[in-house]
Design a protein around this motif. Structure first.
Motif, PDB file in Angstrom:
ATOM      1  N   ILE A  31      -2.003   3.284  17.945  1.00  0.00           N
ATOM      2  CA  ILE A  31      -0.807   2.537  18.346  1.00  0.00           C
ATOM      3  C   ILE A  31      -1.026   1.842  19.692  1.00  0.00           C
ATOM      4  O   ILE A  31      -0.688   0.674  19.866  1.00  0.00           O
ATOM      5  N   TYR A  48      -2.953  -1.371  19.870  1.00  0.00           N
ATOM      6  CA  TYR A  48      -2.398  -2.572  19.224  1.00  0.00           C
ATOM      7  C   TYR A  48      -2.050  -3.666  20.230  1.00  0.00           C
ATOM      8  O   TYR A  48      -2.425  -4.827  20.034  1.00  0.00           O
ATOM      9  N   LYS A 101      -1.913 -12.113  16.128  1.00  0.00           N
ATOM     10  CA  LYS A 101      -0.928 -11.404  15.319  1.00  0.00           C
ATOM     11  C   LYS A 101      -1.553 -10.944  14.014  1.00  0.00           C
ATOM     12  O   LYS A 101      -1.413  -9.797  13.587  1.00  0.00           O
ATOM     13  N   ARG A 127      -2.262  -7.184  12.755  1.00  0.00           N
ATOM     14  CA  ARG A 127      -1.737  -6.650  11.488  1.00  0.00           C
ATOM     15  C   ARG A 127      -2.817  -5.922  10.711  1.00  0.00           C
ATOM     16  O   ARG A 127      -2.619  -4.812  10.224  1.00  0.00           O
ATOM     17  N   LEU A 135      -3.869  -2.620  12.634  1.00  0.00           N
ATOM     18  CA  LEU A 135      -2.949  -1.506  12.536  1.00  0.00           C
ATOM     19  C   LEU A 135      -2.750  -1.088  11.084  1.00  0.00           C
ATOM     20  O   LEU A 135      -2.685   0.099  10.766  1.00  0.00           O
ATOM     21  N   GLY A 136      -2.683  -2.097  10.217  1.00  0.00           N
ATOM     22  CA  GLY A 136      -2.453  -1.803   8.804  1.00  0.00           C
ATOM     23  C   GLY A 136      -3.517  -0.875   8.259  1.00  0.00           C
ATOM     24  O   GLY A 136      -3.219   0.165   7.670  1.00  0.00           O
ATOM     25  N   LEU A 140      -3.660   2.702  10.293  1.00  0.00           N
ATOM     26  CA  LEU A 140      -2.553   3.624  10.019  1.00  0.00           C
ATOM     27  C   LEU A 140      -2.521   4.028   8.553  1.00  0.00           C
ATOM     28  O   LEU A 140      -2.284   5.190   8.223  1.00  0.00           O
ATOM     29  N   THR A 141      -2.771   3.061   7.670  1.00  0.00           N
ATOM     30  CA  THR A 141      -2.719   3.404   6.249  1.00  0.00           C
ATOM     31  C   THR A 141      -3.762   4.450   5.912  1.00  0.00           C
ATOM     32  O   THR A 141      -3.456   5.466   5.279  1.00  0.00           O
ATOM     33  N   ILE A 157      -2.835   7.855   7.564  1.00  0.00           N
ATOM     34  CA  ILE A 157      -1.682   8.590   7.036  1.00  0.00           C
ATOM     35  C   ILE A 157      -1.873   8.922   5.567  1.00  0.00           C
ATOM     36  O   ILE A 157      -1.638  10.047   5.142  1.00  0.00           O
ATOM     37  N   VAL A 158      -2.330   7.950   4.793  1.00  0.00           N
ATOM     38  CA  VAL A 158      -2.404   8.213   3.356  1.00  0.00           C
ATOM     39  C   VAL A 158      -3.546   9.182   3.018  1.00  0.00           C
ATOM     40  O   VAL A 158      -3.371  10.091   2.218  1.00  0.00           O
ATOM     41  N   LEU A 164       3.407   9.357   1.089  1.00  0.00           N
ATOM     42  CA  LEU A 164       2.604   8.769   2.155  1.00  0.00           C
ATOM     43  C   LEU A 164       2.511   7.254   2.002  1.00  0.00           C
ATOM     44  O   LEU A 164       2.632   6.506   2.970  1.00  0.00           O
ATOM     45  N   LEU A 165       2.327   6.821   0.757  1.00  0.00           N
ATOM     46  CA  LEU A 165       2.215   5.377   0.532  1.00  0.00           C
ATOM     47  C   LEU A 165       3.500   4.658   0.912  1.00  0.00           C
ATOM     48  O   LEU A 165       3.476   3.614   1.555  1.00  0.00           O
ATOM     49  N   MET A 221       4.125   3.684   4.348  1.00  0.00           N
ATOM     50  CA  MET A 221       3.429   2.496   4.844  1.00  0.00           C
ATOM     51  C   MET A 221       4.305   1.247   4.697  1.00  0.00           C
ATOM     52  O   MET A 221       4.139   0.281   5.424  1.00  0.00           O
ATOM     53  N   LEU A 241       6.102   0.868   7.740  1.00  0.00           N
ATOM     54  CA  LEU A 241       5.279   0.213   8.757  1.00  0.00           C
ATOM     55  C   LEU A 241       5.470  -1.300   8.692  1.00  0.00           C
ATOM     56  O   LEU A 241       5.630  -1.964   9.719  1.00  0.00           O
ATOM     57  N   TRP A 270       7.244  -3.348  11.623  1.00  0.00           N
ATOM     58  CA  TRP A 270       6.346  -4.215  12.384  1.00  0.00           C
ATOM     59  C   TRP A 270       6.776  -5.673  12.383  1.00  0.00           C
ATOM     60  O   TRP A 270       6.451  -6.432  13.290  1.00  0.00           O
ATOM     61  N   GLU A 323       6.669  -7.480  15.881  1.00  0.00           N
ATOM     62  CA  GLU A 323       5.958  -8.732  16.123  1.00  0.00           C
ATOM     63  C   GLU A 323       6.898  -9.802  16.673  1.00  0.00           C
ATOM     64  O   GLU A 323       6.557 -10.522  17.609  1.00  0.00           O
ATOM     65  N   LEU A 367       5.540 -10.580  20.149  1.00  0.00           N
ATOM     66  CA  LEU A 367       4.476 -11.576  20.034  1.00  0.00           C
ATOM     67  C   LEU A 367       4.996 -13.002  19.877  1.00  0.00           C
ATOM     68  O   LEU A 367       4.216 -13.927  19.739  1.00  0.00           O
TER      69      LEU A 367
END
Lengths: 492, 117, 495
Positions: free
Chosen positions: A145, A148, A160, A164, A167-168, A171-172, A175-176, C421-422, C425, C428, C432, C436, C440
């Motif tokens: 985090i 980022y 940006k 994305r 982090l995508g 984190l995915t 966590i998964v 878990l999926l 996401m 997220l 996000w 952003e 941003l």
């Protein structure tokens, strides 16, 4: 001061530094002084733990129970000591470099940059010193985090997009896959403490172990094993010091460090060898080594090429861990250190070139070495170390990894390592050769040609570059401290 | 028991479905409220008939009478009626305000106006 | 002496305060002060009750000294005390926040009405949690629902009116279904007292009447708690309600309805294990998973951040219901802890949006550009709570997720664990989008300078966000309560 206090202070120092940096944001000089002071303090604290750890002790401290039965706790074992030492030492160097780079490049939001940088180091140290998998995971996620804002620093559309992806994926995967694996481990064994010889032995069938191993290796997305490597090139939109320290040292090394740590202390190398559950992952890592090198060959953007080179080199370390024998683990640890110094040198040079000449593409760098001799010489040293030639540190990593592969009786993997070295030569050496020996390309914008106003990078950058490239040489002659440390992990 | 023996239940079901249908099918907001009331009343009837004891009288203590209807459901329904009245009042108040704001109380017209905004 | 009266005071205090607000119509700010005082008093009472229950076991309070099961009984056990604390704590944080926000969003002459309704709503929600009588629960359910329809209709946008109306129709149908279910149970057992019902239901569990009762109760409460696909009233209601109302209701109303569901399933029907007869557990599980994905996917495409969060609520309710549907100790613990955790984070998020709305008069993603610079504290609070929604450690969302996965793995449902878990996401992605936009994108040119929200709003927001982090770092205490509540519920209905 007891070792326990030192651990806590070392972890707290960068956080405190981040707060101070935020408070002193209006006075750039003071802010940078705080950064340097914090970095130095942190390194001294970490280094002061070395004698004790090298003597075989494992100082630990347990803070509080986060979930019933699971504490936030820290334990300094040799591998963590190594990683923490490298990260905190290179933080000092990078801070020096950042001062030159960020000012030379007139970057915005520098306070935010330095503050989050400090937090990133704090969480990297948290990963290094974690005493159980939960603590490691918490620190790992904080690291994702808080980097980022660094990746998306420029706030452009490109940044940006890069942020994305960064982090995508991180984190995915974490966590998964990783969280899944952690909870599963916790359910099977009832503990998540890092224990010599692993905690899974006797609790799980070979099938379950194989699935868990895969979940961990791919779940630790920071290790960038293909196909979860895309975040690393994407993160190259960040300012170069970020790429240098985080995406060559702290973040990616936190990834491979976690892989090694899980292999040794959760699975246990004897248990893994016995079951052979990690064998197919050796080939996954080998494939990443070769494929990433091939991709690197096609990249003209210098940072992108280095990023793919990192992907490839990281899989060396994963490969060493998956070999699951003593020499392989030593090789992994060695390579963590050697690659850190080599790659940070290369990134520093890339940044220096950008600051001095505003060039990012390799094809534009013809003859640039004549204008920037120090930078390009350092780049050459870094390249040679990456390739694994004496007298540079990179040799030791490859040496032990190859020995480990031989030990495991995997001649094919040795061949992969050799082939990869050849590919290293092919994608790294031409850069410095072109810089030194090609004639400057004057067809483009004429004023950027040879002598056309391009000078060496700012002094702080050059100091940093020199230190790390000298480091590459020193590590060749004096690898013992690291080697001794790593032997302790696999001694029993 | 024959089907006819359950005639009060049949009435409840018919009322309930009628009310439900009105709520769903009618576009007019006031008619929806009416439907809602019919729907609720069916439940009141259901409760009241539940309290009925065959042969029993009103639950008032009286010399020589042994069998009483169960008073509790009736009391409950008194409460429920109060709640129902409050709901209706609030619903109608809302309808008034909706008419002020949108100029109509037809559901589809309101939808169209909402999408514009 | 006064201690023994605490259960009654818990409900009576806010209930009495509502008419007092009507008397204070000429001094709107006095009603606000009253609201703050009452909310804090309620929190104090709830905490006192919780400590008492944890120390000495369930408290029974016969209302008006009519002994149960004839009279109405207030009954405080671990789970209800926990819910009381959640509701009153949210109230205690929202009430101070409400002053600036309400003044901005509601015309001054209606402010006293707002606070009167707030008190009624609080009384109703607390009443649901504390009552030990199935029919009394209906009454409180309607008190809280009616007042929340009124609260929602106070929103500035005219669509608030239609949202409230639609909520009213759906909510009344749900409540009526609940009454039918209670009627069926009364027919078979002759009692309305929940503890008494729990004793008598097992003997008649095989009858169709009781099974029909369960079906009616499930659908009725399902409407109130916005169980997918009965959630259609929720997005508009939360979107157009005043910010304070969204924060308060999102954190409490659906949670209390879930509490009612838990009560019915585990206390009333727990001993009968009727949930196996109907495949009701499996049905709930499927709906919960559907909610997690469908609502999150819809949330991703919303441009109004309030609506985005509303859909996210539907998804999060899916997680809670999923935990309940496991019907194991860990599963129920996960459900209860997420009830608490989700209340914290949704409250924090909606409060942050309240701050944003105060300054920008809009909560569209487009208008949030540059907010990270103009309103740094508010935005940071939003991010902290948002990370919690995704489930990043060390936040409360992580703790919930940990237990939910553990519950799934205990049952060997690896697929469910992976789906949980999926789906997180997806959170997220929608969080996000906001991050952003806020950090941003540059501040739009020509926009008048936006200042940070006043302290009276930022502080409550941060209290909630900090709680999201604090209870994520140190979750043992809350987990202990949740776990003991779960084992209490599963130990059978016997009090």
């Amino acid at each position: 001061m007891s070792a326990e206090t030192t651990i806590l202070l070392a972890l707290a120092a960068p956080w405190l530094g981040a707060v101070l940096i935020a408070l002193t944001g209006y006075w750039p000089n003071l802010r940078e002084a705080v950064t340097l002071m914090t970095a130095a303090t942190t390194f001294v604290l970490v280094a002061s733990l070395y004698p004790e750890v090298a003597a075989g002790a494992r100082p630990s401290v347990s803070l509080w129970e986060m979930l019933p039965g699971l504490s936030i706790s820290f334990e300094v074992e040799p591998l963590g000591m190594l990683f923490a030492g490298i990260a905190s030492f290179l933080w000092i160097i990078t801070s020096i470099y950042s001062i030159g780079y960020m000012r030379g490049h007139h970057e915005q939001n520098q306070t935010r940059f330095y503050a989050f940088f400090a937090i990133a180091i704090a969480s990297a140290l948290g990963v290094a010193f974690a005493g159980n998998m939960l603590t490691l995971f918490v620190a790992y996620e904080i690291l994702s985090i808080c980097t980022y804002p660094l990746v998306a620093h420029h706030e452009t559309d490109e940044a940006k997009q890069g942020g994305r992806i960064y982090l995508g994926i991180l984190l995915t995967t974490s966590i998964v896959f990783q969280l899944f694996a952690i909870i599963w481990t916790w359910m099977i064994t009832g503990t998540l403490d890092f224990t010599d010889g692993g905690i899974l032995a006797g609790h799980a069938s070979p099938m379950v172990v194989a699935i868990l191993m895969a979940l961990y290796v791919y779940g630790i997305g920071k290790a960038a094993v293909m196909p979860f490597h895309r975040w690393l090139p994407a993160a190259m939109v960040a300012p170069t010091p970020v790429s240098a320290l985080l995406h060559a040292v702290a973040v990616v090394k936190a990834g491979v460090f976690s892989v090694v740590k899980v292999t040794v202390y959760i699975f246990g190398i004897d248990f893994l060898t016995e079951l052979g559950s990690s064998e197919w992952l050796q080939y996954a890592a080998a494939a990443t080594i070769i494929l990433a090198s091939l991709v690197a060959l096609t990249k003209d953007n210098l940072k992108a090429r280095l990023a793919y080179s990192t992907v490839s080199q990281l899989s060396y370390i994963v490969l060493g861990a998956m070999l699951a024998n003593a020499v392989g683990i030593v090789g992994s640890g060695m390579h963590i250190a050697m690659h850190a110094f080599g790659k940070i040198t290369l990134f520093f040079c890339a940044g220096a070139i950008l600051v001095a000449s505003h060039k990012t593409e390799i094809s534009q760098m013809r003859g640039l070495g004549r204008a920037m001799p120090i930078t390009f010489a350092a780049f050459l040293i870094g390249s040679l170390s990456m390739i694994g030639l004496p007298p540079f540190g990179g040799l030791w990593g490859k040496w032990y990894l190859s020995l480990g592969a031989l030990d495991a009786g995997k001649l094919g993997l040795v061949a992969v390592l050799m082939l990869s070295s050849v590919l290293n030569v092919a994608y790294l050496l031409p850069i410095s050769f072109r810089g030194f020996f090609s004639n400057p390309d004057t067809k483009g914008d004429g004023n950027h040609g040879h002598g056309g106003g391009i000078q060496e990078a700012p002094l702080p950058c050059l100091i940093a570059i020199s230190i790390t490239s000298i480091g590459c040489v020193v590590l060749f002659f004096f690898p013992e401290p690291i080697y001794d440390l790593l032997r302790l992990i696999v001694a029993n | 028991m024959s089907l006819f023996g359950l005639y009060n239940d049949w009435i409840v079901i018919v009322l309930m479905m009628t009310g439900f249908y009105m709520v769903i099918a009618h576009g007019n907001l006031v008619k929806k409220v009416v439907g809602l009331n019919v729907f609720q009343v069916s439940v009141f009837v259901f409760y009241i008939s539940m309290g009925k004891v065959r042969g029993g009288t009103a639950p008032i203590l009286e010399e020589g009478i042994e069998l009483y209807s169960n008073p509790l459901p009736h009391v409950l329904i008194l409460t429920a009626i109060v709640v129902g009245v409050a709901t209706t009042a609030l619903a109608l108040a809302l309808v008034v305000r909706i008419r002020d704001a949108f100029g109509t109380i037809e559901d589809d017209e309101i939808h169209a106006l909402e999408d514009e905004a | 002496m006064i201690e023994s009266q605490l259960p009654a005071l818990q409900v009576v205090v806010p209930l009495i305060s509502a008419p007092i607000c009507m008397l204070l119509r000429r001094v709107p700010m006095a009603t606000w002060m009253l609201a703050v005082a009452v909310s804090w008093l309620c929190l104090g009472i709830a905490l006192a009750l919780l400590t008492q229950v944890l120390a000495t076991g369930p408290i029974s309070y016969p209302l008006g000294d009519w002994a149960a099961p004839w009279g109405i009984e207030y009954r405080v056990d671990r789970i209800s005390a926990f819910v009381l604390v959640i509701v009153s704590a949210i109230g205690a944080v929202v009430a101070p926040f409400s002053r600036a926000s309400v003044l901005r969003e509601i015309s001054l002459r209606r402010v006293y009405l707002f606070f009167a309704m707030y008190h009624l709503c609080l009384a109703g929600l607390l009443g649901i949690a504390i009552t030990g009588d199935a029919f009394n629960l209906f009454v409180f359910l309607e008190i809280s629902s009616l007042s929340s329809y009124a609260l929602i209709s106070l929103g500035r946008d005219r669509r608030a009116l239609t949202a409230a109306y639609r909520y009213l129709i759906m909510g009344t149908i749900g409540a009526t279904f609940y009454v039918i279910g209670v009627g069926f149970m009364y027919m078979m057992t002759g009692t309305l007292n929940i503890a008494d019902l729990a004793n008598r239901i097992p003997q008649v569990a095989d009858t169709r009447t009781v099974q029909a009762a369960l079906a009616f109760l499930t659908v009725g409460i399902g409407l109130k708690l916005a169980l997918f696909p009965l959630h259609t009233w929720l997005p508009n209601a939360y979107t157009y309600a005043p910010s304070v109302v969204s924060a308060f209701l999102a954190a409490t109303a659906t949670k209390v309805a879930i509490y009612a569901l838990i009560r019915i399933y585990f206390t009333v029907f727990g001993a009968a294990e009727i949930s196996e007869v109907f495949l009701i557990r499996q049905a709930l599980m499927v709906l919960a998973v559907a909610a997690m994905f469908a609502a999150s996917l819809v949330a991703i495409y919303q441009n109004d951040v309030k609506r985005l969060l509303a859909y996210s609520s539907v998804a999060q309710i899916g997680y809670i219901v999923l935990g309940i549907s496991f019907a194991t100790s860990t599963g129920l613990t996960a459900g209860i802890i997420h009830l608490f955790n989700h209340a914290l984070m949704k409250c924090a998020l909606f409060l942050a949006l309240g701050c944003v709305f105060l300054r920008l008069r809009s909560v569209n993603i487009g208008s949030l550009a540059g907010l990270g610079k103009t309103m740094p504290w508010t935005t940071a609070a939003f991010v902290a709570a948002g990370l919690s929604l995704i489930g990043i450690p060390p936040t409360v969302g992580f703790v919930s997720k940990w237990y939910l996965i553990q519950a799934a793995l205990e049952k060997d449902s690896y697929l469910i664990a992976a789906l949980v878990l999926l789906s997180s996401m997806l959170a997220l992605i929608y969080i996000w989008r906001v991050v952003e936009a806020a950090y941003l994108r540059p501040v739009p040119k020509g926009q008048e300078t936006v200042r940070e929200a006043p302290l009276s709003m930022v502080v409550p927001t941060w209290i909630m966000s900090a709680a999201c982090i604090y209870f994520g770092i140190d979750a043992t205490r809350t987990l202990e309560v949740a776990r003991s509540a779960a084992s209490f519920l599963l130990s059978g209905a016997q009090p």
